[in-house]
Design a protein around this motif. Structure first.
Motif, short mmCIF file in Angstrom:
data_model
loop_
_atom_site.label_atom_id
_atom_site.label_comp_id
_atom_site.label_asym_id
_atom_site.label_seq_id
_atom_site.Cartn_x
_atom_site.Cartn_y
_atom_site.Cartn_z
N UNK A 215 0.91 -0.90 0.10
CA UNK A 215 0.22 0.49 -0.21
C UNK A 215 0.95 1.05 -0.21
N UNK A 216 1.90 1.36 0.51
CA UNK A 216 3.30 2.50 0.47
C UNK A 216 3.39 2.95 -0.32
N UNK A 217 3.66 2.21 -1.35
CA UNK A 217 3.84 2.08 -3.14
C UNK A 217 3.41 2.76 -3.99
N UNK A 218 1.40 3.05 -2.75
CA UNK A 218 1.14 4.08 -4.25
C UNK A 218 0.33 5.17 -4.19
N UNK A 219 0.36 6.04 -4.98
CA UNK A 219 0.92 7.79 -5.02
C UNK A 219 -0.50 7.93 -6.48
N UNK A 220 -0.53 9.49 -5.68
CA UNK A 220 -1.90 9.85 -6.33
C UNK A 220 -0.83 10.89 -6.97
N UNK A 221 -0.93 11.24 -8.12
CA UNK A 221 0.25 13.08 -8.41
C UNK A 221 -1.20 13.96 -8.35
N UNK A 222 -0.89 15.21 -8.43
CA UNK A 222 -1.43 16.34 -8.62
C UNK A 222 -2.40 16.82 -10.00
N UNK A 223 -2.70 17.05 -10.31
CA UNK A 223 -3.55 17.87 -11.26
C UNK A 223 -2.21 18.09 -12.66
N UNK A 224 -1.75 19.38 -11.84
CA UNK A 224 -0.06 19.94 -12.58
C UNK A 224 0.89 18.58 -12.56
N UNK A 225 1.11 18.04 -11.86
CA UNK A 225 2.47 16.96 -11.91
C UNK A 225 2.95 17.30 -10.46
N UNK A 226 2.18 18.84 -9.49
CA UNK A 226 4.07 19.53 -8.99
C UNK A 226 4.04 18.99 -8.19
N UNK A 227 3.26 17.55 -7.70
CA UNK A 227 3.16 16.69 -5.97
C UNK A 227 2.56 15.77 -6.34
N UNK A 228 2.53 14.56 -5.10
CA UNK A 228 2.12 13.46 -5.22
C UNK A 228 1.23 13.56 -3.50
N UNK A 229 0.29 12.50 -3.75
CA UNK A 229 -0.33 12.58 -2.08
C UNK A 229 -0.46 10.43 -2.03
N UNK A 230 -0.76 10.81 -0.58
CA UNK A 230 -1.61 9.55 -0.85
C UNK A 230 -2.82 9.09 -0.40
N UNK A 231 -3.36 10.23 -0.32
CA UNK A 231 -4.85 10.34 0.14
C UNK A 231 -6.42 9.60 -0.92
N UNK A 232 -5.41 10.05 -2.10
CA UNK A 232 -6.74 9.93 -3.09
C UNK A 232 -6.27 10.47 -4.37
N UNK A 233 -7.04 10.35 -5.39
CA UNK A 233 -6.82 10.72 -6.89
C UNK A 233 -7.29 12.37 -6.92
N UNK A 234 -6.60 12.93 -8.14
CA UNK A 234 -7.20 14.22 -8.01
C UNK A 234 -7.82 14.09 -9.33
N UNK A 235 -8.46 15.04 -10.44
CA UNK A 235 -9.70 14.75 -11.45
C UNK A 235 -8.56 14.87 -12.35
N UNK A 236 -7.84 14.41 -11.90
CA UNK A 236 -7.66 13.10 -13.40
C UNK A 236 -7.47 12.04 -13.06
N UNK A 237 -8.09 11.31 -11.34
CA UNK A 237 -8.25 9.95 -11.34
C UNK A 237 -6.86 9.50 -11.36
N UNK A 238 -5.31 9.40 -11.41
CA UNK A 238 -3.90 8.91 -11.46
C UNK A 238 -3.58 8.09 -10.28
N UNK A 239 -3.25 6.91 -10.78
CA UNK A 239 -2.21 6.62 -9.74
C UNK A 239 -1.09 6.01 -10.17
N UNK A 240 -0.58 6.07 -9.47
CA UNK A 240 1.17 5.41 -9.27
C UNK A 240 1.68 4.40 -7.91
#
Length: 287
Positions: A215-240
């Motif tokens: 689980x700790x390996x999953x990240x959610x990038x911000x819409x502008x790709x300036x940052x990531x979080x581990x809380x949930x997807x941004x408006x683009x719905x992406x995860x890495x």
């Protein structure tokens, strides 16, 4: 011999898949009691569809004032993800060049060689090596029985990959790989999209693996790709998902709280990225 080697890989990876079991099964459907066994030893199918630049990457490139890499004439491969991950020399079932509109078609795909699914492999100038899942045995518990038509596969621009890596930061990447890799591509990665029944990205969604240690390996990038979080997807719905940079790994992912959804197979190794779309229902929405 190659079947013995792949079976050994299935055992080592702890993978239960059609390719690791029986070679004959009823064609899946709403009614199966009167169905005849399918001869998967000799069955071959055709795969066709369209390759395009990942929509989220396309929007990001436009916002950056960058143009999309041209896909016309580039080569795509039809591959088995598990075989790719374990470096099986027989992982590729077919090769073709894209038409100007990105369409492709490959016939003669041997169903007996399919294990967890089928993917379209892509690489080329300005792109990173990826495999887009177009058939996942998680949905039916079996190999494909019919031609796959109107599939969608995605190319990943290198600049988008680099921006994702910068958002994660080299320190995180080296931490997840014990200093083996400083880029997503070197580590191996999964780039996933979460969409609704209409193919629209879903925000505020968490993706969970079936192994808590991942689980700790999953990240959610911000819409502008300036940052990531581990809380949930941004408006683009992406995860890495960041792989270890080591040998092949298999697991499943699903959308947290979606009790009616199908958990999806993930197979990944270093040097490439797996692209998949999480969607409700059994069939991907038309985008």
């Amino acid at each position: 011999m190659k079947h013995r080697l792949l079976l050994a890989s299935c055992v080592l990876l702890g993978l239960a898949s059609p390719g690791c079991g029986s070679d004959s099964a009823p064609d899946p459907g709403f009614r199966t009691e009167d169905s005849e066994p399918v001869d998967v030893d000799n069955l071959q199918i055709r795969v066709s569809g369209q390759m395009r630049v990942l929509p989220e990457a396309s929007r990001w490139l436009a916002a950056q004032g960058q143009t999309e890499p041209s896909l016309s004439g580039l080569t795509v491969t039809i591959e088995e993800p598990l075989r790719v991950a374990v470096n099986d020399l027989d992982a590729t079932f077919g090769v073709t060049a894209l038409e100007d509109d990105g369409t492709f078609g490959v016939a003669g795909i041997p169903v007996r060689e399919v294990n967890v699914g089928l993917a379209v492999g892509m690489s080329g100038p300005g792109l990173v090596r990826t495999n887009t899942v177009i058939y996942d045995s998680a949905f039916t518990g079996s190999r494909p029985r019919t031609n796959l038509i109107e599939t969608r596969a995605y190319a990943l621009p290198a600049s988008f990959h680099d921006a994702l890596g910068a958002a994660l930061g080299e320190a995180r990447l080296r931490g997840h790989t014990e200093n083996r890799a400083g880029t997503l591509l070197a580590a191996g990665f999964v780039l996933g999209r979460v969409v609704d029944e209409n193919g629209k990205p879903e925000a505020g969604v968490r993706v969970v693996p079936d192994r808590s240690d991942l689980a700790e390996r999953i990240y959610y990038p911000s819409l502008d790709l300036s940052s990531v979080n581990q809380e949930g997807t941004s408006e683009d719905g992406l995860f890495v998902y960041v792989h270890t940079g080591l040998a092949a790994e298999t697991f499943r992912v699903s959308v947290e709280g979606d009790t009616g959804g199908v958990s999806r197979n993930v197979v990944i190794g270093p040097g490439w990225g797996l692209m998949l779309t999480l969607h409700p229902g059994l069939h991907p929405p038309i985008e």
